[in-house]
Motif scaffolding. Structure first.
Motif, PDB file in Angstrom:
ATOM      1  N   ALA B 718       0.815  -1.209   0.000  1.00  0.00           N
ATOM      2  CA  ALA B 718       0.000   0.000   0.000  1.00  0.00           C
ATOM      3  C   ALA B 718       0.844   1.251   0.000  1.00  0.00           C
ATOM      4  O   ALA B 718       0.498   2.249  -0.603  1.00  0.00           O
ATOM      5  N   GLU B 719       1.949   1.167   0.663  1.00  0.00           N
ATOM      6  CA  GLU B 719       2.768   2.374   0.780  1.00  0.00           C
ATOM      7  C   GLU B 719       3.371   2.769  -0.559  1.00  0.00           C
ATOM      8  O   GLU B 719       3.568   3.938  -0.843  1.00  0.00           O
ATOM      9  N   THR B 720       3.661   1.779  -1.344  1.00  0.00           N
ATOM     10  CA  THR B 720       4.400   2.092  -2.568  1.00  0.00           C
ATOM     11  C   THR B 720       3.501   2.369  -3.762  1.00  0.00           C
ATOM     12  O   THR B 720       3.970   2.796  -4.797  1.00  0.00           O
ATOM     13  N   VAL B 721       2.255   2.091  -3.586  1.00  0.00           N
ATOM     14  CA  VAL B 721       1.362   2.289  -4.744  1.00  0.00           C
ATOM     15  C   VAL B 721       1.135   3.779  -4.956  1.00  0.00           C
ATOM     16  O   VAL B 721       0.795   4.491  -4.030  1.00  0.00           O
ATOM     17  N   PRO B 722       1.345   4.219  -6.145  1.00  0.00           N
ATOM     18  CA  PRO B 722       1.139   5.647  -6.413  1.00  0.00           C
ATOM     19  C   PRO B 722      -0.326   6.010  -6.233  1.00  0.00           C
ATOM     20  O   PRO B 722      -1.219   5.311  -6.697  1.00  0.00           O
ATOM     21  N   GLN B 723      -0.510   7.109  -5.584  1.00  0.00           N
ATOM     22  CA  GLN B 723      -1.874   7.491  -5.262  1.00  0.00           C
ATOM     23  C   GLN B 723      -2.669   7.864  -6.491  1.00  0.00           C
ATOM     24  O   GLN B 723      -3.885   7.796  -6.499  1.00  0.00           O
ATOM     25  N   GLU B 724      -1.969   8.258  -7.501  1.00  0.00           N
ATOM     26  CA  GLU B 724      -2.726   8.673  -8.700  1.00  0.00           C
ATOM     27  C   GLU B 724      -3.506   7.507  -9.256  1.00  0.00           C
ATOM     28  O   GLU B 724      -4.636   7.661  -9.721  1.00  0.00           O
ATOM     29  N   GLU B 725      -2.866   6.357  -9.209  1.00  0.00           N
ATOM     30  CA  GLU B 725      -3.583   5.201  -9.765  1.00  0.00           C
ATOM     31  C   GLU B 725      -4.869   4.968  -9.005  1.00  0.00           C
ATOM     32  O   GLU B 725      -5.922   4.711  -9.590  1.00  0.00           O
ATOM     33  N   VAL B 726      -4.727   5.053  -7.716  1.00  0.00           N
ATOM     34  CA  VAL B 726      -5.929   4.814  -6.904  1.00  0.00           C
ATOM     35  C   VAL B 726      -6.977   5.869  -7.217  1.00  0.00           C
ATOM     36  O   VAL B 726      -8.167   5.574  -7.369  1.00  0.00           O
ATOM     37  N   GLU B 727      -6.525   7.094  -7.327  1.00  0.00           N
ATOM     38  CA  GLU B 727      -7.459   8.157  -7.672  1.00  0.00           C
ATOM     39  C   GLU B 727      -8.173   7.876  -8.970  1.00  0.00           C
ATOM     40  O   GLU B 727      -9.384   8.035  -9.088  1.00  0.00           O
ATOM     41  N   ASP B 728      -7.383   7.489  -9.927  1.00  0.00           N
ATOM     42  CA  ASP B 728      -8.001   7.195 -11.226  1.00  0.00           C
ATOM     43  C   ASP B 728      -9.063   6.130 -11.089  1.00  0.00           C
ATOM     44  O   ASP B 728     -10.150   6.225 -11.659  1.00  0.00           O
TER      45      ASP B 728
END
Lengths: 211, 897
Positions: B718-728
Motif C-alpha cells: 500500500a505504501e508504494t502504490v502511487p496514489q494517482e492510480e488509486v485516484e483514477d
C-alpha cells in the motif's frame, strides 16, 4: 426519465348511457369508431398527448359508465378532474334534459373551478335529431359553459372539443401560476426562457471537468 | 496535489454546499460524514423544505443517515448506496463508498451549484491539499457487506438497498417469476417475499380479491419490509455452468425433469449471453404452445351455465397435471430442437454479438464468455457468474411473463413448481383466459413471425415441430383431453333448437363465435354474393357439424383477412327452424329501449341477421320476417346490427390467423377489445435485456475496479502504490456507478411501459369476461354468475386504479425532474444577475448561499494554477471523463427538449 410532456390534465366524460362518451374517447384517442353499442363497465381511461401552444399536454381522459348501477364508482372520479365534458345525444331528448342533473352532479362532487363543456353528440344523425343546436347553445349560455356539437362517427369537432377544453384548462392554470408568483419572477422567467438555450450548452459543457 | 484532484474536488464541492449549515464541518471523506448531519446538510442545500436542520441531533447517527438517504432517493432521485447501519457500526466509514455516493450527488445535481471558487477558498485548498498529500489515501477497510439474498459480498457497483436490506441488484427479484425487480415496482406479499407487479396481479387475478397493496408502486430503500433468501436457487444454478455450452443444453433437458427452475437458469443463461432474441422467441414459442394446450384443456366455457361449475371442478383437478405433463413433453421436445438450433447458431454468435451490442456490451459479452468457460480465475467472477445465471432466470421469466397474458403465468410457472394450489388457479383460468388467449396467441404468433430476426422460429413453427405435438394440428388431442365437455357442449345447442331460448348457449371461444355471426351477417354484407349463402337444406336438416362446416367453407372465402379455420364445428349457428319458431317472438322484445341489456340487443341483431341470411331459404316466412324485423327492433339495435357487421368483421380481421377450436358458437359473443400496444412485448423484452446486460457489464467492471482499489490500499504494498492510480480508479468507479444508475433509470421506464401494457391487457380480458356473463340471457343467469360479475367489476375498477397509479407515478417523477430543471434555470438566472453585479463590483465574494451554476471554466483555471505538477495520466483521464460528461449532458439536453 425522458420528459415527454409538460402538463398532465385529467378530463372526465359524463352523460347518460348510450350518448356516445366512449365513442368520443375512442375517436379521440385511436381515431376509430365502433358503431356497436358496448356499455362501459364502471370506468376506464385513455391517454393522449397533444401539442398546445408549443407545450406537450398529456391528457388522461376518464370515461365513465352512464348506467345508474355504476354511479357510485364513477362519482369517485369527479374530484380529481380538471375538465369535465357533459355529453348528450342530439337524437335523444331525455339525455339532453338530464344535462342539468349532470351539472348538479358536478357541483356536488367535483372541484369548484373545474372546466366544463357540453357536447351534443351524434349530430350526424340529422334525420333523428330531437334537440336543436339552438337549444343546446342556450343551455350552455345558461350555465356559462362552452358548447360544441360533435359526431364521433364522422369525426366532427371531437378534436376541437378536446383541444378547446385543454386550452381552457391550461389558460386557467397559467393564470393561477401567475397569480401566485410575483410579477418580477415572471419577467425573470421570460429571461430564463430566452437565455436558456444559450446558457445551457455552456453550463453543461463546462460542468464536465471537475472530476 | 493533482492526484487527488477528483476526490479532493468532490470534497471541496461538498464543503461549499454545506457552508450554510454552521454546525457541519467536512474535514475528510470519512468521519466527517459519519453522523449523517453532513448528508442532511447536502440534501438541505438542494431542498431546504425537505430537511429541517435544526431538528437534527448529531448523536442520532442512524436516523440522520437514514433520513438523508431516503429523502435523497425519493426526492432527488439519487439511489441509496449507503447503509445507515454501516455508519453506526464503523467508527471510520468506508471512504470509497462515501465517495461513490457523493459522486452521484455531483452527477445529478452538481450543475446547480455555484462553481465559483473564492480566492480565499482557493488559497485554503492548496494548503490543505499539500498537507494531506503526504499521507496516502486510505480506504477504510470495511468488510464488504453481504447481500441479504445470496449472502455474497456486495460491491459498490452492485448495491441495491431496499427496505433496510442490502442486495445485489441482480439478486433483487420476484419470488414468483424471478423477474428483475426495480425498487419502484415490487410488492411485498405475505410478509417475507417480493413479487413483481405482474405476479402480484396474477395472484390477485386468480383470487379476485384485493390484495393488501403495500405501497404498490413506490417502494424505496427505506420502508418496513422483510427480505427473502434465495441462496438455494443461486447455489444450485452454479453447478451446470462448468459444462460447455452445447452439451449443457442436453443436460438441461435431463435436469428439467428434476428441477425445472434450474433448467431454465441454464438454458436461458446461455441464450441470454448470445441468443437473446432467439431465446425470447423460443420461450414465447413454448408459452404459446403451452398456452394453446391449456386452451384445449380449458373448455368448460362450452358448457351451459348450469353445468359449468361442476365441470370446472372436475377439470380443475385434471387439467393442471395434464398441462404440466404436456408442457413437459413440449418443453423437452422444444429443448431438443433448441439444442440443434443453438448448435447451428454457435457459429453466428460472434456476429450476432457484434451486430447487437455496443462496444461496452461486447466487452461484457466477452467477459461473460470468458467467465463461463473458465470460472476458476477470480472468486468474484464466480460470484458474478452466480448472479449471471440467476439473471438469466430473470430473463426467462421476463420473457415468459412479458409475452403472455397475466393469467399465463400459472400455466408455465405452476406446473414446474407444482406447489401452488391448482384449483383456484384452474378456476379463473378456465373462465377468463380462454376467450382472449386465442386472440392474443394468434396476435403473438404473428408478432413472433414478423418481429423476430432469426429464421429458426419459423422453422420451428412449420418444419421441425412435429405434428403430433402441434397443438393446432389435430382435434383429437383436444377432444381426448376433455371429451366430456365437448359432448355436453353439443347438447345444449342441439336441445336449444327446440327450446325457447333467445340465445343459444355461450360458445366456447371467440373465434368460432365471431365466424358464425359473420356468416349470418354476410347476407347483409353488400360484398357477399348470394350464391354462396349457406345452403338452407343443410341447416334445415339440423345437421350440426356439417352445417357448420359448410357454412364455414362458404363463409371463409368472403372474409377479408380471414384464415382457414379448423372445421371442428359441433354446434351450428341457429338453423332457420329456430329463427322461424322464434320469429314471432321478435315482436315482443323486451329490450327495446333498455340500453343496459346489451346482450339482448346483440342477440337480437344476430337473429336479425340470421333471418336475413335465411330469407331465401325460408320461402313464405321471409316477407313476414322482413317486415317484422324493423318494427320490433329499436333504432339502436338496427345500428347495432350494421355496426355489428363492421365490428365483427373487424374482429375477424384482427384475429385472422387464429385457429378455431371447439364447437362453433350460436351467439355472437361480445368480441374482446384489442389493446393497442405502445411497444410490443418482445421488443420491450429485448430492450430490457439489453439494459440488463449493459448494467451487468458495468457492474462487473465496477467490481473489478473496487477490488483493485481495495487491494492497492490495503495490501502490503500500500505504501508504494502511487496514489494517482488509486485516484483514477476511484474516478472510474464513480463514473461507472453513475452510468449504471442511468441505465437503471431507463430500465425503470421500460418497466413502467411493460406494466402499463400488462394492465391494459388484463383489463381487456376482464371486460370481455364480464360481457360474456352479461350476454347470457337473464333467465339463465345464476347467482354464481352475478356474484362473479360483481367480483369482476371490482377487479376491473381495481385495474383501472392501478393504471391510474402508474400514470400518477410517472407524472410525479416528471414533476421532480422538472423541479430540478427549474432549479437549474433559476440558478442560471441568478448567476447572470450575479455576473452583472460582479462586473460592477470588484469584490470576489462568493455567493454560495444562493445556488448558482458552476463556473467550471473558472474553476478549472484556478485548479490548474493551484496544481503545478500534472501527470499525463490524470490529464488523460480528465479528457475522457469530460468527454463522457459531455455526452451525458447532451443526452440530458435532448431529454429536456
Amino acid at each position: 426519465m425522458a420528459k415527454t410532456y409538460d402538463y398532465l390534465f385529467k378530463l372526465l366524460l359524463i352523460g347518460d348511457s348510450g350518448v356516445g362518451k366512449t365513442s368520443i374517447l375512442f375517436r379521440f384517442s385511436e381515431d376509430a369508431f365502433n358503431i356497436s353499442f358496448i356499455s362501459t363497465i364502471g370506468i376506464d381511461f385513455k391517454i393522449r398527448t397533444i401539442d398546445l401552444d408549443g407545450k406537450k399536454v398529456k391528457l388522461q381522459i376518464w370515461d365513465t359508465a352512464g348506467q345508474e348501477r355504476f354511479r357510485t364508482i364513477t362519482t369517485a372520479y369527479y374530484r380529481g378532474s380538471m375538465g369535465i365534458m357533459l355529453v348528450y345525444d342530439v337524437t335523444n331528448e331525455k339525455s339532453f334534459e338530464n344535462i342539468k342533473n349532470w351539472i348538479r352532479n358536478i357541483e356536488e362532487n367535483a372541484s369548484a373551478d373545474v372546466e366544463k363543456m357540453i357536447l351534443g353528440n351524434k349530430c350526424d344523425l340529422e334525420a333523428k335529431r330531437q334537440v336543436s343546436k339552438e337549444r343546446g347553445e342556450q343551455l350552455a349560455v345558461e350555465y356559462q359553459i362552452k358548447f360544441i356539437e360533435t359526431s364521433a362517427k364522422d369525426s366532427l369537432n371531437v378534436e376541437s372539443a378536446f383541444y378547446t377544453l385543454a386550452r381552457d384548462i391550461k389558460a386557467k392554470m397559467e393564470k393561477k401560476q401567475e397569480a401566485s408568483n410575483p410579477a418580477g419572477a415572471r419577467s425573470g422567467a421570460h429571461q430564463i426562457r430566452a437565455n436558456e438555450q444559450q446558457r445551457k450548452p455552456t453550463s453543461w459543457l463546462s460542468r464536465c471537468s471537475l472530476l | 496535489m493533482s492526484e487527488r484532484r477528483g476526490t479532493k474536488a468532490l470534497e471541496l464541492w461538498c464543503k461549499r454546499l454545506v457552508k450554510d449549515c454552521p454546525e457541519v464541518h467536512i474535514d475528510n471523506m470519512t468521519t466527517s460524514w459519519r453522523n449523517g448531519i453532513a448528508f442532511c446538510a447536502l440534501v438541505h442545500h438542494f431542498r431546504p423544505d425537505l430537511i429541517d436542520m435544526s431538528k437534527l441531533n448529531p448523536e442520532n447517527i442512524y436516523e440522520n443517515n437514514k433520513l438523508a438517504y431516503s429523502v435523497a432517493e425519493k426526492h432527488l432521485g439519487i439511489p441509496a448506496l449507503l447503509d445507515p447501519e454501516d455508519m453506526v457500526e464503523n467508527d471510520v466509514p468506508d471512504r470509497l463508498s462515501i465517495l461513490t455516493y457523493l459522486s452521484q450527488f455531483y452527477q445529478r445535481l452538481g450543475h446547480t451549484v455555484n462553481a465559483k471558487v473564492s480566492e480565499s477558498e482557493s488559497k485554503v485548498s492548496p494548503q490543505t491539499a499539500s498537507a494531506e498529500s503526504s499521507a496516502p489515501i486510505r480506504f477504510g477497510k470495511t468488510g464488504l457487506d453481504k447481500c441479504a439474498a445470496c449472502g455474497l459480498p456486495v460491491y459498490l457497483a452492485q448495491r441495491l438497498l431496499v427496505s433496510h436490506k442490502l442486495y445485489h441488484r441482480r439478486c433483487f427479484r420476484c419470488s414468483k417469476c424471478s423477474g428483475h425487480l426495480n425498487p419502484k415496482n415490487f410488492e411485498i406479499v405475505e410478509g417475507s417475499e417480493f413479487t413483481c407487479d405482474s405476479c402480484k396481479n396474477e395472484k390477485t387475478l386468480s383470487k379476485y380479491l384485493n390484495n393488501n397493496d403495500h405501497d404498490q408502486m413506490g417502494m424505496l430503500a427505506f420502508t418496513d419490509t422483510v427480505n427473502e433468501t434465495k441462496s438455494v436457487s443461486n447455489e444450485e444454478s452454479v453447478i451446470p455452468i462448468n459444462k460447455p455450452r452445447p452439451q449443457s443444453i442436453l443436460d438441461k433437458i435431463n435436469m428439467f425433469e428434476k428441477n425445472i427452475e434450474k433448467d431454465t437458469n441454464i438454458e436461458y443463461k446461455i441464450s441470454n449471453i448470445s441468443l437473446k432474441d432467439n431465446s425470447i422467441s423460443k420461450s414465447e414459442e413454448l408459452s404459446t404452445t403451452s398456452r394453446s394446450h391449456c386452451e384445449a384443456d380449458t373448455q368448460p366455457e362450452l358448457i351451459s351455465t348450469t353445468t359449468k361449475m361442476e365441470d370446472e371442478k372436475i377439470l380443475s383437478n385434471n387439467i393442471p397435471e395434464k398441462v404440466y405433463k404436456s408442457n413437459m413433453e413440449k418443453y423437452n421436445f422444444l429443448q431438443t430442437q433448441l439444442a440443434e438450433d443453438i448448435r447451428n447458431d454457435d457459429n453466428t454468435i460472434e456476429t450476432v454479438d457484434v451486430i447487437k451490442t455496443s462496444n461496452k456490451d461486447k466487452d461484457c459479452v466477452n467477459t461473460i464468455d470468458h467467465n463461463t468457460i473458465s470460472v476458476e480465475d477470480i472468486n468474484d467472477a464466480s460470484s458474478s457468474v452466480h448472479k449471471e445465471t440467476s439473471n438469466v432466470t430473470d430473463d426467462n421469466r421476463i420473457a415468459n411473463s412479458s409475452s403472455t397474458v397475466l393469467e399465463q403465468h400459472p400455466e408455465i410457472e405452476r406446473p414446474p413448481e407444482i406447489q401452488q394450489p391448482t384449483e383456484t388457479l384452474a378456476d379463473p383460468e378456465i373462465s377468463i383466459s380462454v376467450p382472449p388467449r386465442r386472440k392474443k396467441q394468434n396476435a403473438l404468433e404473428k408478432a413472433l413471425a414478423s418481429a423476430m430476426k432469426k429464421e429458426q422460429e419459423s422453422k420451428l413453427d412449420s418444419k421441425e415441430y412435429p405434428d403430433h405435438l402441434n397443438p393446432f394440428s389435430d382435434d383429437d388431442e383436444e377432444e381426448e383431453v376433455a371429451p366430456s365437455t365437448k359432448k355436453v357442449s353439443t347438447n345444449p345447442f342441439g336441445s336449444s333448437d327446440e327450446e325457447d331460448d333467445d340465445v343459444p348457449p355461450i360458445p366456447q371461444a371467440p373465434k368460432p363465435e365471431t365466424t358464425t355471426p359473420v356468416k349470418r351477417l354476410i347476407a347483409v354484407n353488400p360484398f357477399w354474393s348470394d350464391g354462396e349463402e349457406p345452403s338452407s337444406d343443410e341447416e334445415e336438416t339440423h345437421n350440426n357439424s356439417s352445417m357448420y362446416r359448410s357454412s364455414m367453407a362458404t363463409s371463409t372465402p368472403n372474409l377479408p383477412g380471414s384464415t382457414p379455420r379448423r372445421k371442428k364445428g359441433k354446434a351450428p349457428p341457429p338453423p332457420p327452424a329456430i329463427s322461424i319458431t322464434e320469429a314471432p317472438r321478435l315482436q315482443n322484445p323486451t329490450l327495446t329501449n333498455s340500453m343496459d341489456d346489451v346482450a339482448s340487443i346483440s342477440s337480437l341483431s344476430s337473429y336479425n341477421s340470421t333471418i336475413n341470411s335465411d330469407q331465401k331459404s325460408i320461402g313464405k316466412s321471409t316477407p313476414t320476417l322482413k317486415k317484422r324485423r324493423p318494427a320490433p327492433t329499436p333504432p339502436d339495435s338496427l345500428s347495432t346490427l350494421s355496426g355489428g357487421c363492421g365490428s365483427l368483421e373487424k374482429g375477424i380481421n384482427n384475429s385472422g390467423g387464429r385457429k378455431t377450436k371447439g364447437p362453433a358458437p350460436g351467439l355472437p359473443l361480445p368480441e374482446r377489445r384489442e389493446v393497442k400496444l405502445q411497444m410490443s412485448p418482445e421488443e420491450l423484452q429485448v430492450q430490457l435485456d439489453l439494459l440488463e446486460t449493459q448494467q451487468l457489464g458495468l457492474e462487473r467492471q465496477g467490481v473489478l475496479i473496487e477490488r483493485m482499489i481495495r487491494d492497492k490500499c490495503e495490501g502490503d504494498e500500500a505504501e508504494t502504490v502511487p496514489q494517482e492510480e488509486v485516484e483514477d480508479l476511484v474516478i472510474q468507479l464513480c463514473e461507472l456507478v453513475n452510468e449504471k444508475n442511468d441505465l437503471f433509470r431507463k430500465q425503470t421506464e421500460l418497466m413502467y411501459i411493460r406494466r402499463q401494457q400488462r394492465l391494459e391487457q388484463e383489463q381487456a380480458d376482464i371486460e370481455h369476461e364480464i360481457r360474456v356473463i352479461q350476454s347470457r340471457p337473464a333467465v339463465n343467469r345464476i347467482d354464481a354468475d352475478k356474484a362473479r360479475e360483481e367480483k369482476l367489476v371490482l377487479r376491473l375498477v381495481e385495474i383501472v386504479r392501478m393504471r391510474d397509479e402508474l400514470v400518477q407515478q410517472i407524472d410525479a417523477e416528471r414533476r421532480r425532474e422538472r423541479q430540478e430543471d427549474l432549479a437549474i434555470a433559476a440558478s442560471i438566472a441568478n448567476k447572470r444577475a450575479q455576473r452583472n453585479s460582479e462586473s460592477n463590483s470588484s469584490s470576489m465574494k462568493s455567493v454560495e448561499v444562493i445556488p448558482t451554476p458552476k463556473k467550471s471554466k473558472v474553476k478549472d483555471k484556478v485548479k490548474k494554477q493551484l496544481k503545478k505538477a500534472k501527470h499525463t495520466l490524470i490529464s488523460k483521464k480528465k479528457e475522457d471523463s469530460s468527454d463522457r460528461k459531455e455526452e451525458k449532458e447532451k443526452d440530458k439536453e435532448k431529454r429536456v427538449k
